[in-house]
Structure formats: C-alpha cells, structure tokens
Write a protein that holds these residues in place. Structure first.
Motif, PDB file in Angstrom:
ATOM      1  N   TRP A 165       0.825  -1.207   0.000  1.00  0.00           N
ATOM      2  CA  TRP A 165       0.000   0.000   0.000  1.00  0.00           C
ATOM      3  C   TRP A 165       0.863   1.262   0.000  1.00  0.00           C
ATOM      4  O   TRP A 165       0.520   2.263  -0.632  1.00  0.00           O
ATOM      5  N   SER A 168       1.889   1.906  -3.488  1.00  0.00           N
ATOM      6  CA  SER A 168       0.776   2.423  -4.273  1.00  0.00           C
ATOM      7  C   SER A 168       0.519   3.894  -3.961  1.00  0.00           C
ATOM      8  O   SER A 168       0.323   4.717  -4.866  1.00  0.00           O
ATOM      9  N   VAL A 169       0.537   4.235  -2.680  1.00  0.00           N
ATOM     10  CA  VAL A 169       0.280   5.614  -2.267  1.00  0.00           C
ATOM     11  C   VAL A 169       1.391   6.537  -2.752  1.00  0.00           C
ATOM     12  O   VAL A 169       1.138   7.634  -3.262  1.00  0.00           O
ATOM     13  N   SER A 170       2.638   6.101  -2.616  1.00  0.00           N
ATOM     14  CA  SER A 170       3.776   6.941  -2.980  1.00  0.00           C
ATOM     15  C   SER A 170       3.917   7.114  -4.488  1.00  0.00           C
ATOM     16  O   SER A 170       4.282   8.188  -4.971  1.00  0.00           O
ATOM     17  N   LEU A 173      -1.211   7.474  -5.813  1.00  0.00           N
ATOM     18  CA  LEU A 173      -2.342   8.129  -5.151  1.00  0.00           C
ATOM     19  C   LEU A 173      -1.966   9.492  -4.567  1.00  0.00           C
ATOM     20  O   LEU A 173      -2.635  10.498  -4.833  1.00  0.00           O
ATOM     21  N   LEU A 174      -0.916   9.549  -3.745  1.00  0.00           N
ATOM     22  CA  LEU A 174      -0.538  10.798  -3.077  1.00  0.00           C
ATOM     23  C   LEU A 174      -0.051  11.858  -4.063  1.00  0.00           C
ATOM     24  O   LEU A 174      -0.530  13.004  -4.017  1.00  0.00           O
ATOM     25  N   THR A 235      -3.795   5.056 -12.028  1.00  0.00           N
ATOM     26  CA  THR A 235      -4.245   5.313 -10.658  1.00  0.00           C
ATOM     27  C   THR A 235      -5.569   4.614 -10.367  1.00  0.00           C
ATOM     28  O   THR A 235      -5.730   3.957  -9.334  1.00  0.00           O
TER      29      THR A 235
END
Length: 309
Positions: A165, A168-170, A173-174, A235
C-alpha cells in the motif's frame, strides 16, 4: 515503444538546452526541469530499453540472475517514484512562486531546488529497500539461481501488505492528489488576483507582470495536466486492484490486466511528454533547438566542404 526508444536523445537535448539557461526561465525552475528530463531518460532506459526490449530478447541475461533481479526491480521502481515526485516538487515550486509572495524569495531559488532534488532522490531510493528482501529465486539451472518471484509471506503478511500500500500511495495516489490540489489552489489564487488587478488597472494598459505570469502558468498547467491525464488510468486501475485484492496475472484477456497494461503504457508515455511540452509552450526553447540544429548541421557540413576543396 518505438517512439520511446527514439526519445532518449530528445531528453538529452532538452537537458543540454535548459542547462544553458537561455530559455527565459527563472533559476529556481530550471534545475527541476533539467532533473525531470534526465530522470525521464533513466525511466525510459530502465522500463523500456532494458525491461521491454533487452530482457525480452535476452531472457538469460545478467539482469535475470536472482542476485541482480531484486536490485533491478528496486531501481526501476525508485526511478519511476523519483520522476513522479519531481513533478510534484515542480508543481509546488510554482505554487509557492505564484501564491506565496512572502515565501517566494526564500524558497524559489536554485539552492533550494538543488536540495529538494537531492532529497527526493535519496527518499525514492530508501523507500523501496524492502524490495531487496521480497524476492526468492524462481528456478535453478546448473547451480545458478535465475529469476525472482515474491516470497509466500508477501501474500499473507500484514507488513508486506502495508509495504504494498505504501508503494501504491507513494507512486500514484498521493502525488496524483497533491498535483490536483496544488493546481486547484493556484487557479483559485490566480482568479482572485486577476479580479483585483482589473479593478486597479485599466483593461487597455499593458500589464507586463501579468504577461510573464501567464507564460509561467501555461508551462505549469501543461506539465501538470498532462501528468494527471496520463496517470489517471494507472491510478484508477491501482485503486480497483488494491481494494478488490486482485493481483495482476499473465492472462492478458482479463479486462483488469488490459487496463493495467494500458495504464503502464500511458505512464511511460508521460516520461516522454515534457520535451514536446517545452517545445510547444516556450518560444525561446524552440529557438534554442533551432540554433542547436543549425550548429550541428554546420559542424557536419563544414568538414565535407573542406574535403571537397
């Protein structure tokens, strides 16, 4: 893929032109643009030239050794992450330059840009160190370990799930959310400032500050919006796969896998887009390209003419 294989010289040309500092850009913006051009070149090398071409046609190359494979995946992911966060840093620098006049003089400098670029590079490499411990050999041939695959713990451990996760976020998403947020705040500030300037100045008067700001804004939004559009598919697919706990398989007829492959293709295309953006939006950049082509042509033609004489 053929277009992306031709573009490394274009990235080098872009970096060389920007380093000359004759494109009318501020000293704070130029380091970001040079770093973005060189990082995009590295992404193309790792993800296209090596992964999609070299390894595809040389499956038993040194990159397929079990001792090398994790490091290669680590660097491949880190370079992509670095490219994404340089775009975020570039967007934030423009946000501060336009919306934060008091902070502009201290933050929007070449020294700050250099420090941010180095810090982002270090963070991108450090974040993905667990990749070095994630994989195990895929098979053995003549006492040599080849390939790498995730360990069983990757699919059962809560710590590896948290790491997945985090990736994925780095990676998507972020930065995607930050670019949208920063651009939204910048647009809001510009609209408010434009209304105030219209009240203070007549519409017929020439506003040089507004003209210079508009050029900077065009560059910012073209780079940011292009990045958003090309990253949207990846994304959305990433969110759907993570929420449904759907791991990508080798079945290319699966709709989710097709969407994933299309998203990856668009992400790689985003690493080649900035060169065209600079050419379309920056008149001085186009002029520098023309001057470079003329100089190179004369450099090639002059020896030929002397040889004929």
């Amino acid at each position: 893929m053929s277009l992306q294989c031709v573009l490394p010289p274009a990235n080098l040309l872009t970096a060389a032109i920007l380093c000359r500092g004759k494109c009318g850009l501020t000293r704070g913006i130029t380091p970001y643009m040079v770093a973005m051009a060189m990082t995009e070149l590295i992404v193309v090398i790792f993800h296209v030239l090596l992964k999609e071409i070299y390894i595809y046609y040389n499956p038993n190359s040194f990159l397929s050794l079990s001792t090398v494979c994790p490091s290669y995946i680590h660097m491949r992911t880190a370079t992509m992450d670095y490219s994404v966060w340089l775009t975020v840093s570039f967007t934030f620098d423009h946000f501060v330059s336009i919306c934060c006049p008091k902070l502009r003089r201290m933050y929007c400098t070449d020294r700050t840009a250099a420090a941010v670029i180095v810090a982002m590079c270090a963070l991108s490499c450090l974040k993905y160190i667990p990749f070095q411990f994630l994989y195990e050999p895929r098979f053995h041939v003549d006492n040599v370990n080849w390939g790498c695959r995730p360990k069983v713990d990757y699919f059962t451990s809560i710590w590896w799930a948290a790491f997945a996760w985090m990736c994925s976020v780095s990676l998507s998403l972020l930065p995607f959310g930050l670019i949208v947020l920063l651009n939204g705040l910048t647009v809001r500030y510009i609209i408010a400032a434009s209304r105030v300037r219209r009240r203070l100045k007549s519409l017929e008067a020439k506003d040089s500050e507004a003209e210079n700001r508009s050029k900077s804004i065009v560059l910012l939004f073209t780079v940011s919006v292009t990045s958003i559009l090309l990253w949207t598919t990846a994304t959305v697919t990433l969110i759907c796969n993570r929420v449904s706990v759907n791991h990508v398989s080798a079945d290319l007829t699966n709709p989710s896998n097709i969407a994933n492959e299309v998203g990856i293709l668009l992400v790689l295309a985003s690493c080649c887009a900035n060169t065209f953006i600079y050419a379309m939006t920056q008149r001085k950049f186009r002029q520098e390209v023309k001057n470079g082509i003329k100089t190179l042509t004369l450099f090639i033609i002059k020896p030929i003419k002397l040889a004929r004489q």
